[in-house]
Design a protein around this motif. Structure first.
Motif, PDB file in Angstrom:
ATOM      1  N   VAL A 143       0.840  -1.198   0.000  1.00 13.98           N
ATOM      2  CA  VAL A 143       0.000   0.000   0.000  1.00 13.98           C
ATOM      3  C   VAL A 143       0.873   1.246   0.000  1.00 13.98           C
ATOM      4  CG1 VAL A 143      -1.752   1.277   1.279  1.00 13.98           C
ATOM      5  CG2 VAL A 143      -1.874  -1.213   1.167  1.00 13.98           C
ATOM      6  N   ALA A 144       1.963   1.199   0.771  1.00 16.04           N
ATOM      7  CA  ALA A 144       2.903   2.326   0.816  1.00 16.04           C
ATOM      8  C   ALA A 144       3.553   2.540  -0.551  1.00 16.04           C
ATOM      9  CB  ALA A 144       3.967   2.076   1.881  1.00 16.04           C
ATOM     10  N   GLU A 145       3.800   1.467  -1.250  1.00 18.32           N
ATOM     11  CA  GLU A 145       4.459   1.553  -2.552  1.00 18.32           C
ATOM     12  C   GLU A 145       3.582   2.183  -3.620  1.00 18.32           C
ATOM     13  OE1 GLU A 145       7.343  -2.419  -2.204  1.00 18.32           O
ATOM     14  OE2 GLU A 145       5.389  -2.516  -3.217  1.00 18.32           O
ATOM     15  N   SER A 146       2.273   1.995  -3.522  1.00 15.30           N
ATOM     16  CA  SER A 146       1.438   2.411  -4.655  1.00 15.30           C
ATOM     17  C   SER A 146       0.196   3.212  -4.282  1.00 15.30           C
ATOM     18  CB  SER A 146       1.015   1.180  -5.455  1.00 15.30           C
ATOM     19  OG  SER A 146       0.301   0.273  -4.646  1.00 15.30           O
ATOM     20  N   THR A 147      -0.611   2.709  -3.379  1.00 15.84           N
ATOM     21  CA  THR A 147      -1.979   3.220  -3.204  1.00 15.84           C
ATOM     22  C   THR A 147      -2.043   4.712  -2.912  1.00 15.84           C
ATOM     23  OG1 THR A 147      -2.680   1.049  -2.422  1.00 15.84           O
ATOM     24  CG2 THR A 147      -4.130   2.920  -1.936  1.00 15.84           C
TER      25      THR A 147
END
Length: 428
Positions: A34-38
């Motif tokens: 989630v940290a990488e993309s969302t």
């Protein structure tokens, strides 16, 4: 889950930062994927939040420090690096953030975890704190205390978990002075909710959305007589290797349950770390599902590394969910089978555009992971009925996990009961 926690929070940040000038820098803690993309993707999706600059505090230590030193508005870090972040700023003796957002705060439910202890020390330095979760109490209301403490410093539910337990719970399963579980006192839930209600908002999808139908399907997997005899022999050896006393520790039970679920899936690691194949029945049923659904996209949740290996060998074109690009390809309909582990891909990802079929190749004892993973497809924006298939091997631990999930009881208590049940099967 799926009711817009992310965009609601981003709009609040944007207004607090640029309309009210109340905050300057936001620290946002989220699961790694989630940290990488969302969060970065969501800021660009909406005109109201496009000017927010998001820095991803991820990767190597050098990359993380570079991100922290950048001129941004929101700094997103994965929860595994919270302890590192604490140590980093403790040495610098300065702290730039005035607002904290914790996404999927139930991952901070354990007050003994290093990540909780680290953020607990940083907590007084924040001017504003927001925590978000679709599963606030996945196993028991005991899970609420640590999350609430991060919000109010213990003002409402007590300064310590012991104080909270004493006030609202009574010991349930015990062995002398050792307490294995607690149960709520009569009216305890209402008392807890009453304390929380002035700073918490709770929304349920059924009250706000008309979601497509969700169809649950249990597919029974049966071993042939030879495989069944081998399975029983190996299960008996593992169960009887457990201490013979009546009380099974949670640690031993978890280890044994893992081995029994591996066996149910078809393979197990021996003492040398080699894979021993017991049966391939789940792979065969997965092949049938693919054929029956005429190539429709499937999101397959696996449990163990050897399960992943077996699926990849049977379906060479299957894609393991690792990157933002994998998410994008799935949502564009370019992936027929997406393989994901519920612990890493079950939170915050929007996968509803890519398909409507979920297959649980290997089941999980975590009700939270189970609910969150299913919500990757059964959420706002899904246009088709969501079909959730569970591959359950007859006569094995799979059946007990499935029953616990259906009763919404999965967790440590259900796991302990399942192990005790299997011990009874092999008592001489």
């Amino acid at each position: 889950m799926g009711l817009g926690k992310t965009i609601s929070t981003l709009i609040a940040i944007e207004r607090l930062m640029y309309d009210y000038f109340d905050i300057k820098k936001v620290l946002l803690i989220a699961p790694k994927k989630v940290a990488e993309s969302t969060w970065a993707q969501e800021t660009q999706k909406w005109s109201a939040t496009r000017r927010l600059m998001v820095a991803k505090v991820l990767g190597s230590e050098k990359e993380r420090i570079q991100a922290l030193e950048s001129e941004s508005d929101v700094y997103v870090i994965n929860r595994e690096n919270v302890q590192w972040l604490y140590e980093y700023y403790r040495k610098k003796k300065s702290f730039p953030f005035d607002m904290l957002v914790i996404d999927e705060s139930s991952s901070f439910k354990n007050p003994q975890a290093k990540r909780f202890k680290a953020i607990r020390k940083l907590r007084p330095l924040f001017k504003r704190i927001v925590i978000l979760t679709g599963t606030p109490a996945p196993n028991t209301l005991l899970d609420i205390w640590a999350q609430m403490y991060l919000l109010d410093g213990g003002e409402r539910l007590g300064k310590t978990i012991t104080e909270y337990r004493t006030r609202y719970f009574t010991p349930d399963k015990t062995n002398g002075h050792v307490v294995y579980s607690y149960r709520l006192q009569p009216g305890g839930d209402k008392a807890i909710f009453s304390k929380m209600q002035d700073i918490c908002m709770s929304l349920k999808a059924k009250d706000y959305l008309t979601l497509p139908e969700r169809i649950e399907n249990v597919i029974t997997v049966e071993m042939n007589p030879k495989e069944w005899e081998l399975y029983k022999q190996m299960e008996r050896e593992h169960v009887l290797s457990l201490a013979s006393d009546d009380d099974v520790s949670a640690l031993n039970a978890a280890a044994l349950a893992g081995k029994l679920l591996q066996l149910a899936n078809g393979s197990i690691y021996n003492d040398d770390g080699e894979i021993v194949v017991v049966h391939n029945e789940k792979i065969e049923r997965l092949k049938e599902l693919v054929e029956t659904n005429e190539g429709k996209p499937m999101l397959v949740f696996y449990n163990f590394k050897h399960d992943l290996q077996s699926i990849k060998e049977a379906f060479p074109k299957a894609v393991e969910l690792k990157t933002d690009d994998d998410v994008a390809k799935w949502n564009k309909g370019n992936i027929q089978m997406l393989l994901a582990h519920p612990a890493s891909a079950g939170y915050g990802l929007n996968l509803q555009a890519g398909g409507n079929i979920i297959v649980w190749y290997g089941l999980t004892w975590s009700l939270e992971q189970y609910q969150q993973a299913n919500a990757r497809l059964h959420r706002q924006g899904q246009t088709q009925p969501v079909i959730i298939h569970h591959l359950v091997t007859k006569g094995t631990m799979d059946e007990q996990v499935m029953k616990a999930l259906e009763r919404k009881e999965a967790g440590q208590d259900a796991l302990l009961e399942a192990i005790k049940y299997r011990k009874e099967l092999y008592k001489e």
